[in-house]
Scaffold this active site. Structure first.
Site, mmCIF file in Angstrom:
data_model
loop_
_atom_site.group_PDB
_atom_site.id
_atom_site.type_symbol
_atom_site.label_atom_id
_atom_site.label_comp_id
_atom_site.label_asym_id
_atom_site.label_seq_id
_atom_site.Cartn_x
_atom_site.Cartn_y
_atom_site.Cartn_z
ATOM 1 N N ASP A 21 -24.573 -0.985 -41.073
ATOM 2 C CA ASP A 21 -24.781 -2.196 -41.870
ATOM 3 C C ASP A 21 -23.971 -2.145 -43.161
ATOM 4 O O ASP A 21 -23.717 -1.065 -43.698
ATOM 5 C CB ASP A 21 -26.285 -2.340 -42.182
ATOM 6 C CG ASP A 21 -26.630 -3.742 -42.666
ATOM 7 O OD1 ASP A 21 -25.805 -4.660 -42.516
ATOM 8 O OD2 ASP A 21 -27.739 -3.913 -43.223
ATOM 9 N N ASN A 23 -20.954 -4.091 -43.664
ATOM 10 C CA ASN A 23 -19.523 -4.434 -43.532
ATOM 11 C C ASN A 23 -19.155 -5.649 -44.384
ATOM 12 O O ASN A 23 -18.128 -5.667 -45.068
ATOM 13 C CB ASN A 23 -19.174 -4.756 -42.069
ATOM 14 C CG ASN A 23 -19.290 -3.557 -41.158
ATOM 15 O OD1 ASN A 23 -19.515 -2.458 -41.623
ATOM 16 N ND2 ASN A 23 -19.140 -3.779 -39.859
ATOM 17 N N HIS A 38 -15.516 -5.483 -41.071
ATOM 18 C CA HIS A 38 -15.708 -5.030 -39.684
ATOM 19 C C HIS A 38 -14.533 -4.159 -39.241
ATOM 20 O O HIS A 38 -14.716 -3.134 -38.589
ATOM 21 C CB HIS A 38 -15.859 -6.227 -38.740
ATOM 22 C CG HIS A 38 -17.067 -7.072 -39.039
ATOM 23 N ND1 HIS A 38 -18.303 -6.531 -39.294
ATOM 24 C CD2 HIS A 38 -17.224 -8.422 -39.141
ATOM 25 C CE1 HIS A 38 -19.170 -7.514 -39.525
ATOM 26 N NE2 HIS A 38 -18.540 -8.670 -39.444
ATOM 27 N N LEU A 132 -20.015 14.296 -25.597
ATOM 28 C CA LEU A 132 -20.887 13.300 -26.241
ATOM 29 C C LEU A 132 -21.028 12.038 -25.376
ATOM 30 O O LEU A 132 -20.034 11.538 -24.844
ATOM 31 C CB LEU A 132 -20.272 12.905 -27.600
ATOM 32 C CG LEU A 132 -20.964 11.758 -28.335
ATOM 33 C CD1 LEU A 132 -22.256 12.234 -28.990
ATOM 34 C CD2 LEU A 132 -20.040 11.159 -29.402
HETATM 35 C C1 FPP Z 1 -23.237 -5.063 -39.830
HETATM 36 O O1 FPP Z 1 -22.677 -5.389 -41.076
HETATM 37 C C2 FPP Z 1 -22.230 -4.819 -38.814
HETATM 38 C C3 FPP Z 1 -22.075 -5.507 -37.649
HETATM 39 C C4 FPP Z 1 -22.948 -6.631 -37.254
HETATM 40 C C5 FPP Z 1 -20.999 -5.225 -36.695
HETATM 41 C C6 FPP Z 1 -20.641 -3.782 -36.508
HETATM 42 C C7 FPP Z 1 -19.274 -3.709 -35.941
HETATM 43 C C8 FPP Z 1 -18.345 -2.779 -36.247
HETATM 44 C C9 FPP Z 1 -18.586 -1.630 -37.113
HETATM 45 C C10 FPP Z 1 -16.964 -2.897 -35.693
HETATM 46 C C11 FPP Z 1 -16.788 -2.710 -34.227
HETATM 47 C C12 FPP Z 1 -17.661 -1.691 -33.602
HETATM 48 C C13 FPP Z 1 -17.315 -0.877 -32.584
HETATM 49 C C14 FPP Z 1 -18.346 -0.023 -31.967
HETATM 50 C C15 FPP Z 1 -15.965 -0.820 -32.064
HETATM 51 P P1 FPP Z 1 -22.925 -6.848 -41.667
HETATM 52 O O2 FPP Z 1 -21.839 -7.718 -41.201
HETATM 53 O O3 FPP Z 1 -24.307 -7.300 -41.311
HETATM 54 O O4 FPP Z 1 -22.809 -6.552 -43.218
HETATM 55 P P2 FPP Z 1 -23.603 -7.250 -44.409
HETATM 56 O O5 FPP Z 1 -25.053 -6.908 -44.216
HETATM 57 O O6 FPP Z 1 -23.030 -6.610 -45.624
HETATM 58 O O7 FPP Z 1 -23.328 -8.707 -44.309
#
Ligand code: FPP
Length: 249
Positions: A21, A23, A38, A132
């Site tokens: 969480d 990003n 992301h 893994l």
């Molecule tokens: C949460 O941060 C993150 C996500 C919903 C997406 C996670 C995806 C990745 C890390 C990239 C691709 C993954 C793989 C496995 C290749 P948020 O967007 O909710 O952040 P915020 O809470 O700050 O808005």
């Protein structure tokens, strides 16, 4: 001494689950669009997977896209799907070389065809790997998974009646997406939020929970080591008392 050297290799969590969480906030702090967060989140994924594999962790489950994430702006959902495909393609060789087995949980058929196709190919290519197991939770939510399990049980009961006496935890778990995967020992959530967000609700009944302020794109293997070290300080009692645990060891 490196963090890694402080980890007791004989007391590793065999399954670590991560709610990645932060990003969006990471990108915003840098004056960028959410997708920039992301994209940088992929670097954190890579380092965490490598760190976990190198230590000898058996299962790593990453919450990459929830059932509820479809409600985000279309532009962000599309960008996330493209990023997934790009990452699957760019990481295929590394996963194979590092003996990583890819698994998924969630409604994979509900993903765009090109995503599910790429995923299924990589699952097949890595099926025999013995290192893994990397479990991607995609189009996943725990309530969906539990309701789905109930539907499957009812459908099976219509074919061959199930004896109610035989329904116990073990029976039920066979209908979850995580059948054959041990429950997480450690659940990590980044970005300073204290929520489970519909993730592995059944499976984390006795998991140790670890919350860190680090935003996901900044998360690196040293943060993973810190979480594992914290886990190793805990006494897991599974409803028993401390003395019983000590006598068993
Ligand atoms: C949460 O941060 C993150 C996500 C919903 C997406 C996670 C995806 C990745 C890390 C990239 C691709 C993954 C793989 C496995 C290749 P948020 O967007 O909710 O952040 P915020 O809470 O700050 O808005």
């Amino acid at each position: 001494m490196d963090f890694k050297d402080k980890i007791d290799i004989n007391n590793l969590p065999q399954h670590i689950a991560v709610i990645m969480d932060g990003n969006g906030r990471w990108a915003k702090k840098k004056g960028n669009q959410r997708i920039f967060g992301h994209k940088n989140g992929v670097k954190a994924v890579r380092d965490t997977v490598e760190g976990a594999a190198e230590l000898g962790v058996k299962y790593l489950t990453l919450y990459a896209f929830s059932t509820e994430n479809w409600n985000r702006p279309k532009q962000e959902v599309d960008a996330l799907m493209s990023l997934l495909i790009a990452t699957i393609n760019s990481e295929t060789d590394t996963l194979i070389k590092n003996n990583v087995r890819l698994l998924t949980i969630g409604d994979i058929d509900g993903l765009p065809k090109n995503v599910s196709k790429n995923l299924n190919e990589l699952i097949d290519q890595t099926a025999k790997n013995t290192g893994l197991s990397l479990v991607l939770a995609l189009n996943y939510s725990a309530r969906w998974e539990i309701v789905n399990a109930v539907k499957e049980i009812i459908a099976e009961n219509e074919r061959t009646p199930i004896n109610v006496e035989n329904i116990d935890n073990e029976f039920f778990e066979k209908y979850l997406n995580t059948k054959n995967i041990p429950d997480p020992d450690l659940l990590i959530r980044t970005s300073g939020e204290f929520r489970i967000s519909n993730f592995l609700i059944w499976q984390i009944a006795y998991s140790e929970l670890y919350f860190t302020e680090v935003l996901w794109p900044d998360f690196r293997r040293k943060d993973l080591y810190e979480a594992i070290m914290d886990y190793q300080q805990r006494e897991r009692r599974f409803g028993m008392i401390s003395e019983q645990i000590k006598n068993n060891n």
